[in-house]
Design an enzyme around this catalytic site. Sequence first.
Site, PDB file in Angstrom:
ATOM      1  N   TYR A 154      -5.983 -12.768   4.789  1.00 30.77           N
ATOM      2  CA  TYR A 154      -4.918 -11.912   5.359  1.00 30.77           C
ATOM      3  C   TYR A 154      -3.643 -12.731   5.539  1.00 30.77           C
ATOM      4  CZ  TYR A 154      -3.113  -8.257   8.591  1.00 30.77           C
ATOM      5  OH  TYR A 154      -2.385  -7.262   9.210  1.00 30.77           O
ATOM      6  N   LYS A 158      -0.190 -11.642   3.762  1.00 28.08           N
ATOM      7  CA  LYS A 158       0.960 -11.259   4.591  1.00 28.08           C
ATOM      8  C   LYS A 158       2.085 -12.297   4.469  1.00 28.08           C
ATOM      9  CE  LYS A 158      -0.440  -7.295   6.348  1.00 28.08           C
ATOM     10  NZ  LYS A 158       0.233  -6.024   6.034  1.00 28.08           N
ATOM     11  N   THR A 189      -4.300   0.321  17.005  1.00 27.42           N
ATOM     12  CA  THR A 189      -4.295   1.245  15.858  1.00 27.42           C
ATOM     13  C   THR A 189      -5.734   1.399  15.366  1.00 27.42           C
ATOM     14  OG1 THR A 189      -4.146  -0.482  14.174  1.00 27.42           O
ATOM     15  CG2 THR A 189      -2.057   0.307  15.076  1.00 27.42           C
TER      16      THR A 189
HETATM   17  P1  NAD Z   1      -4.686   1.555  10.455  1.00 25.58           P
HETATM   18  O1  NAD Z   1      -6.020   1.160   9.924  1.00 25.58           O
HETATM   19  O2  NAD Z   1      -4.620   2.457  11.636  1.00 25.58           O
HETATM   20  O3  NAD Z   1      -3.784   2.149   9.292  1.00 25.58           O
HETATM   21  C1  NAD Z   1      -3.773   1.606   8.006  1.00 25.58           C
HETATM   22  C2  NAD Z   1      -3.785   2.740   7.013  1.00 25.58           C
HETATM   23  O4  NAD Z   1      -3.671   2.184   5.702  1.00 25.58           O
HETATM   24  C3  NAD Z   1      -5.092   3.544   7.048  1.00 25.58           C
HETATM   25  O5  NAD Z   1      -4.823   4.920   7.242  1.00 25.58           O
HETATM   26  C4  NAD Z   1      -5.722   3.269   5.690  1.00 25.58           C
HETATM   27  O6  NAD Z   1      -6.452   4.374   5.162  1.00 25.58           O
HETATM   28  C5  NAD Z   1      -4.492   2.948   4.851  1.00 25.58           C
HETATM   29  N1  NAD Z   1      -4.845   2.234   3.632  1.00 25.58           N
HETATM   30  C6  NAD Z   1      -5.690   1.182   3.482  1.00 25.58           C
HETATM   31  N2  NAD Z   1      -5.805   0.852   2.189  1.00 25.58           N
HETATM   32  C7  NAD Z   1      -5.002   1.706   1.497  1.00 25.58           C
HETATM   33  C8  NAD Z   1      -4.711   1.887   0.137  1.00 25.58           C
HETATM   34  N3  NAD Z   1      -5.272   1.133  -0.815  1.00 25.58           N
HETATM   35  N4  NAD Z   1      -3.848   2.864  -0.218  1.00 25.58           N
HETATM   36  C9  NAD Z   1      -3.278   3.660   0.733  1.00 25.58           C
HETATM   37  N5  NAD Z   1      -3.534   3.556   2.032  1.00 25.58           N
HETATM   38  C10 NAD Z   1      -4.397   2.585   2.415  1.00 25.58           C
HETATM   39  O7  NAD Z   1      -4.000   0.163  10.807  1.00 25.58           O
HETATM   40  P2  NAD Z   1      -2.503  -0.208  11.222  1.00 25.58           P
HETATM   41  O8  NAD Z   1      -2.641  -1.282  12.211  1.00 25.58           O
HETATM   42  O9  NAD Z   1      -1.691   0.983  11.528  1.00 25.58           O
HETATM   43  O10 NAD Z   1      -2.006  -0.867   9.859  1.00 25.58           O
HETATM   44  C11 NAD Z   1      -0.733  -0.643   9.317  1.00 25.58           C
HETATM   45  C12 NAD Z   1      -0.145  -1.952   8.853  1.00 25.58           C
HETATM   46  O11 NAD Z   1       0.085  -2.773   9.997  1.00 25.58           O
HETATM   47  C13 NAD Z   1      -1.026  -2.757   7.910  1.00 25.58           C
HETATM   48  O12 NAD Z   1      -0.246  -3.270   6.853  1.00 25.58           O
HETATM   49  C14 NAD Z   1      -1.528  -3.881   8.800  1.00 25.58           C
HETATM   50  O13 NAD Z   1      -1.876  -5.030   8.063  1.00 25.58           O
HETATM   51  C15 NAD Z   1      -0.341  -4.100   9.689  1.00 25.58           C
HETATM   52  N6  NAD Z   1      -0.571  -4.827  10.940  1.00 25.58           N
HETATM   53  C16 NAD Z   1      -1.346  -4.317  11.933  1.00 25.58           C
HETATM   54  C17 NAD Z   1      -1.537  -5.017  13.114  1.00 25.58           C
HETATM   55  C18 NAD Z   1      -2.379  -4.489  14.246  1.00 25.58           C
HETATM   56  O14 NAD Z   1      -2.661  -5.233  15.203  1.00 25.58           O
HETATM   57  N7  NAD Z   1      -2.810  -3.236  14.213  1.00 25.58           N
HETATM   58  C19 NAD Z   1      -0.922  -6.267  13.282  1.00 25.58           C
HETATM   59  C20 NAD Z   1      -0.139  -6.769  12.247  1.00 25.58           C
HETATM   60  C21 NAD Z   1       0.048  -6.040  11.090  1.00 25.58           C
END
Ligand code: NAD
Length: 263
Positions: A154, A158, A189
């Site tokens: 990851y 990233k 999330t």
């Molecule tokens: P989440 O799991 O709630 O949402 C992520 C969404 O991405 C899901 O609905 C999933 O179905 C979709 N997804 C996954 N693979 C996919 C694909 N191949 N094509 C289309 N959609 C796809 O999680 P989130 O936390 O809302 O994640 C959103 C972004 O935030 C991500 O890029 C994640 O890496 C980033 N992020 C999250 C956090 C955290 O703590 N939640 C921290 C840093 C970064």
Amino acid sequence: MPHHLPHDESVIWVTGAASGIGRATAQMLADQGAKVLATDVAVDQLSWADGINNIESLVCDVTEEAANVAAVGAAIERFGKLTGAALNAGVAGAAPIDDPNGVEVLRLSLEVNLVGVVHGIRAALPEFRSNGGGAFTVTASTSGIGGDPAMWTYNAAKGAVINLVRSLGVELAHENIRVNAVAPGPTETGMTQGLLADGPNPVSESLRKRVPMQRWGLATEQAAAHCFLLSAQASFITGAILPVDGGITANTGQFDPMGRLGQ
Ligand code: NAD
């Protein structure tokens, strides 16, 4: 000429919009008057958008180039144009470096978190150019700024997407196409619900205590950053990485955030 459409004249594509940050971003953009194409690979979970006037939903796996092109086509067909994109879909993934499946985990992480963003940008670019500009945001992570134990797959993906944003921010700036990233810290999330579902536990609490603000972030706090960077208010901002992390990346890491405050 700067690209400065107010949200009520914008049409914005949000990927990973079934859940978490993507869903909150799509909802907030629509609340601010934008037309929104909300896409995700998880078709059932997109139903939250059913019946909302300004939001059209569509299945799109960001790892498939043709699906990205089709999403842009769908936005233009439904709303007449596309002016912005929040390329947010992502997957987590953890494995120690000697894990037998480590390379597979890395490939998936790169495919979704990096190549998926590249597909999204390449798909929207011709439309942005024909409009005289546009704005991309990407959901990166604090995990793209520093390293975490057993999260190298990851961290690598990233970190790569952060430098992609800088690179394309520079390459596309003269065309009024802005490219910026939001870098979330720990946020409640779908991705983190497994950690939080049964209330505070040693892992979730150790993460919380690493945040100088001493709490997890909310999806709406990440959405607000996307909405800002996509908006007219950010018209001279490009290639920027905006941490939305309660102060995590401001810390050198030498001290626990509360460690010298007598608490
Ligand atoms: P989440 O799991 O709630 O949402 C992520 C969404 O991405 C899901 O609905 C999933 O179905 C979709 N997804 C996954 N693979 C996919 C694909 N191949 N094509 C289309 N959609 C796809 O999680 P989130 O936390 O809302 O994640 C959103 C972004 O935030 C991500 O890029 C994640 O890496 C980033 N992020 C999250 C956090 C955290 O703590 N939640 C921290 C840093 C970064």
